[in-house]
Design a protein around this motif. Structure first.
Motif, PDB file in Angstrom:
ATOM      1  N   ILE A 149       0.741  -1.313  -0.108  1.00 53.89           N
ATOM      2  CA  ILE A 149      -0.081   0.076  -0.090  1.00 53.89           C
ATOM      3  C   ILE A 149       1.037   1.107   0.007  1.00 53.89           C
ATOM      4  O   ILE A 149       0.477   2.206  -0.825  1.00 53.89           O
ATOM      5  CB  ILE A 149      -0.889  -0.058   0.934  1.00 53.89           C
ATOM      6  CG1 ILE A 149      -2.095  -1.159   0.739  1.00 53.89           C
ATOM      7  CG2 ILE A 149      -1.699   1.214   1.435  1.00 53.89           C
ATOM      8  CD1 ILE A 149      -2.749  -1.458   2.289  1.00 53.89           C
ATOM      9  N   LEU A 150       1.843   1.106   0.843  1.00 50.10           N
ATOM     10  CA  LEU A 150       3.011   2.341   0.833  1.00 50.10           C
ATOM     11  C   LEU A 150       3.368   2.717  -0.541  1.00 50.10           C
ATOM     12  O   LEU A 150       3.745   3.723  -0.882  1.00 50.10           O
ATOM     13  CB  LEU A 150       3.889   2.186   1.830  1.00 50.10           C
ATOM     14  CG  LEU A 150       3.528   2.479   3.351  1.00 50.10           C
ATOM     15  CD1 LEU A 150       4.362   2.186   4.212  1.00 50.10           C
ATOM     16  CD2 LEU A 150       2.800   3.886   3.728  1.00 50.10           C
ATOM     17  N   ALA A 151       3.885   1.384  -1.018  1.00 49.64           N
ATOM     18  CA  ALA A 151       4.469   1.433  -2.425  1.00 49.64           C
ATOM     19  C   ALA A 151       3.537   2.097  -3.592  1.00 49.64           C
ATOM     20  O   ALA A 151       3.711   3.041  -4.437  1.00 49.64           O
ATOM     21  CB  ALA A 151       4.826  -0.001  -2.946  1.00 49.64           C
ATOM     22  N   GLY A 152       2.165   1.676  -3.315  1.00 50.05           N
ATOM     23  CA  GLY A 152       1.110   2.492  -4.293  1.00 50.05           C
ATOM     24  C   GLY A 152       1.257   3.992  -4.011  1.00 50.05           C
ATOM     25  O   GLY A 152       0.851   4.749  -4.760  1.00 50.05           O
ATOM     26  N   LEU A 153       1.058   4.325  -2.607  1.00 50.08           N
ATOM     27  CA  LEU A 153       0.934   5.661  -2.353  1.00 50.08           C
ATOM     28  C   LEU A 153       2.088   6.502  -3.055  1.00 50.08           C
ATOM     29  O   LEU A 153       2.115   7.542  -3.163  1.00 50.08           O
ATOM     30  CB  LEU A 153       0.757   5.838  -0.906  1.00 50.08           C
ATOM     31  CG  LEU A 153      -0.341   5.263  -0.434  1.00 50.08           C
ATOM     32  CD1 LEU A 153      -0.410   5.482   1.209  1.00 50.08           C
ATOM     33  CD2 LEU A 153      -1.605   6.177  -0.900  1.00 50.08           C
TER      34      LEU A 153
ATOM     35  N   PHE B 245       2.365   9.647  -5.549  1.00 49.08           N
ATOM     36  CA  PHE B 245       3.183  10.826  -5.297  1.00 49.08           C
ATOM     37  C   PHE B 245       4.216  11.033  -6.392  1.00 49.08           C
ATOM     38  O   PHE B 245       4.354  12.239  -6.921  1.00 49.08           O
ATOM     39  CB  PHE B 245       4.250  10.449  -4.084  1.00 49.08           C
ATOM     40  CG  PHE B 245       4.919  11.636  -3.696  1.00 49.08           C
ATOM     41  CD1 PHE B 245       4.407  12.929  -3.237  1.00 49.08           C
ATOM     42  CD2 PHE B 245       6.411  11.820  -3.855  1.00 49.08           C
ATOM     43  CE1 PHE B 245       5.304  13.970  -2.852  1.00 49.08           C
ATOM     44  CE2 PHE B 245       7.074  12.705  -3.487  1.00 49.08           C
ATOM     45  CZ  PHE B 245       6.783  13.947  -3.007  1.00 49.08           C
ATOM     46  N   GLY B 246       4.795  10.024  -6.908  1.00 48.02           N
ATOM     47  CA  GLY B 246       5.668  10.129  -8.145  1.00 48.02           C
ATOM     48  C   GLY B 246       4.999  10.785  -9.354  1.00 48.02           C
ATOM     49  O   GLY B 246       5.582  11.395 -10.201  1.00 48.02           O
TER      50      GLY B 246
ATOM     51  N   LEU C  37      13.031  10.133  -5.917  1.00 43.78           N
ATOM     52  CA  LEU C  37      13.007   9.441  -4.584  1.00 43.78           C
ATOM     53  C   LEU C  37      11.545   8.795  -4.559  1.00 43.78           C
ATOM     54  O   LEU C  37      11.592   7.902  -3.896  1.00 43.78           O
ATOM     55  CB  LEU C  37      13.088  10.550  -3.530  1.00 43.78           C
ATOM     56  CG  LEU C  37      14.402  11.066  -3.462  1.00 43.78           C
ATOM     57  CD1 LEU C  37      14.488  12.131  -2.303  1.00 43.78           C
ATOM     58  CD2 LEU C  37      15.416   9.857  -2.989  1.00 43.78           C
ATOM     59  N   GLY C  38      10.392   9.491  -4.871  1.00 41.24           N
ATOM     60  CA  GLY C  38       8.990   9.024  -4.887  1.00 41.24           C
ATOM     61  C   GLY C  38       9.033   7.542  -5.589  1.00 41.24           C
ATOM     62  O   GLY C  38       8.621   6.471  -5.124  1.00 41.24           O
ATOM     63  N   PHE C  39       9.347   7.343  -6.788  1.00 39.04           N
ATOM     64  CA  PHE C  39       9.501   6.254  -7.664  1.00 39.04           C
ATOM     65  C   PHE C  39      10.484   5.434  -7.220  1.00 39.04           C
ATOM     66  O   PHE C  39      10.228   4.007  -7.176  1.00 39.04           O
ATOM     67  CB  PHE C  39       9.740   6.623  -8.982  1.00 39.04           C
ATOM     68  CG  PHE C  39       8.457   6.972  -9.929  1.00 39.04           C
ATOM     69  CD1 PHE C  39       7.520   6.544  -9.922  1.00 39.04           C
ATOM     70  CD2 PHE C  39       8.559   8.363 -10.597  1.00 39.04           C
ATOM     71  CE1 PHE C  39       6.250   7.088 -10.453  1.00 39.04           C
ATOM     72  CE2 PHE C  39       7.474   8.868 -11.267  1.00 39.04           C
ATOM     73  CZ  PHE C  39       6.466   8.177 -11.154  1.00 39.04           C
ATOM     74  N   GLY C  40      11.621   5.666  -6.452  1.00 38.23           N
ATOM     75  CA  GLY C  40      12.653   4.843  -5.863  1.00 38.23           C
ATOM     76  C   GLY C  40      12.053   4.160  -4.608  1.00 38.23           C
ATOM     77  O   GLY C  40      12.021   2.877  -4.690  1.00 38.23           O
TER      78      GLY C  40
ATOM     79  N   ILE D  25      -3.359   0.762  -7.310  1.00 35.26           N
ATOM     80  CA  ILE D  25      -3.404   2.162  -6.529  1.00 35.26           C
ATOM     81  C   ILE D  25      -2.984   3.515  -7.198  1.00 35.26           C
ATOM     82  O   ILE D  25      -3.292   4.425  -7.035  1.00 35.26           O
ATOM     83  CB  ILE D  25      -2.621   1.856  -5.168  1.00 35.26           C
ATOM     84  CG1 ILE D  25      -3.156   0.556  -4.377  1.00 35.26           C
ATOM     85  CG2 ILE D  25      -2.150   2.975  -4.214  1.00 35.26           C
ATOM     86  CD1 ILE D  25      -2.442   0.183  -3.160  1.00 35.26           C
ATOM     87  N   GLY D  26      -1.633   3.152  -7.833  1.00 37.14           N
ATOM     88  CA  GLY D  26      -1.010   4.184  -8.665  1.00 37.14           C
ATOM     89  C   GLY D  26      -2.078   4.857  -9.514  1.00 37.14           C
ATOM     90  O   GLY D  26      -2.037   6.242  -9.633  1.00 37.14           O
TER      91      GLY D  26
END
Length: 104
Positions: A7-11, A15-16, A37-40, A65-66
């Motif tokens: 879920i954090l990865a999707g968020l 952001f990216g 940084l966001g995509f990383g 999510i993305g």
């Protein structure tokens, strides 16, 4: 823990995507660094979650999510169309992600 990191990865993916739009407007190195940084972070968290979760499920939920989050951010922050058809299809994407969670 894998689901939380997914879920954090999707968020972070959302952001990216928002930073891509900001980069088109601002064209500065700070925005580019934040975008990277966001995509990383998104890829690192996705990779961590895929140690436990099946690849197909993790990837589908991450992209769901993305994609839906990016569409919602576009409506809220950038004045994109928010007609009922878009809301229905975004809901379908999110519903499919929840369905994958239930069967995985």
């Amino acid at each position: 823990m894998a689901w939380i990191s997914l879920i954090l990865a999707g968020l972070c993916e959302m952001f990216g995507v928002a930073m891509i739009s900001k980069l088109h407007k601002d064209r500065n190195w700070q925005t580019l660094v934040i975008l990277i940084l966001g995509f990383g972070a998104s890829f690192i968290l996705l990779a961590y979650s895929m140690k436990t979760l099946p690849m197909g499920t993790a990837y589908a939920i991450w992209t769901g999510i993305g994609a839906s989050g990016g569409a919602i951010l576009g409506m809220v922050l950038y004045g994109e169309s928010s007609d009922w058809k878009r809301i229905v299809f975004i809901s379908m994407v999110l519903g499919a992600a929840v369905g994958l969670k239930l069967v995985a």
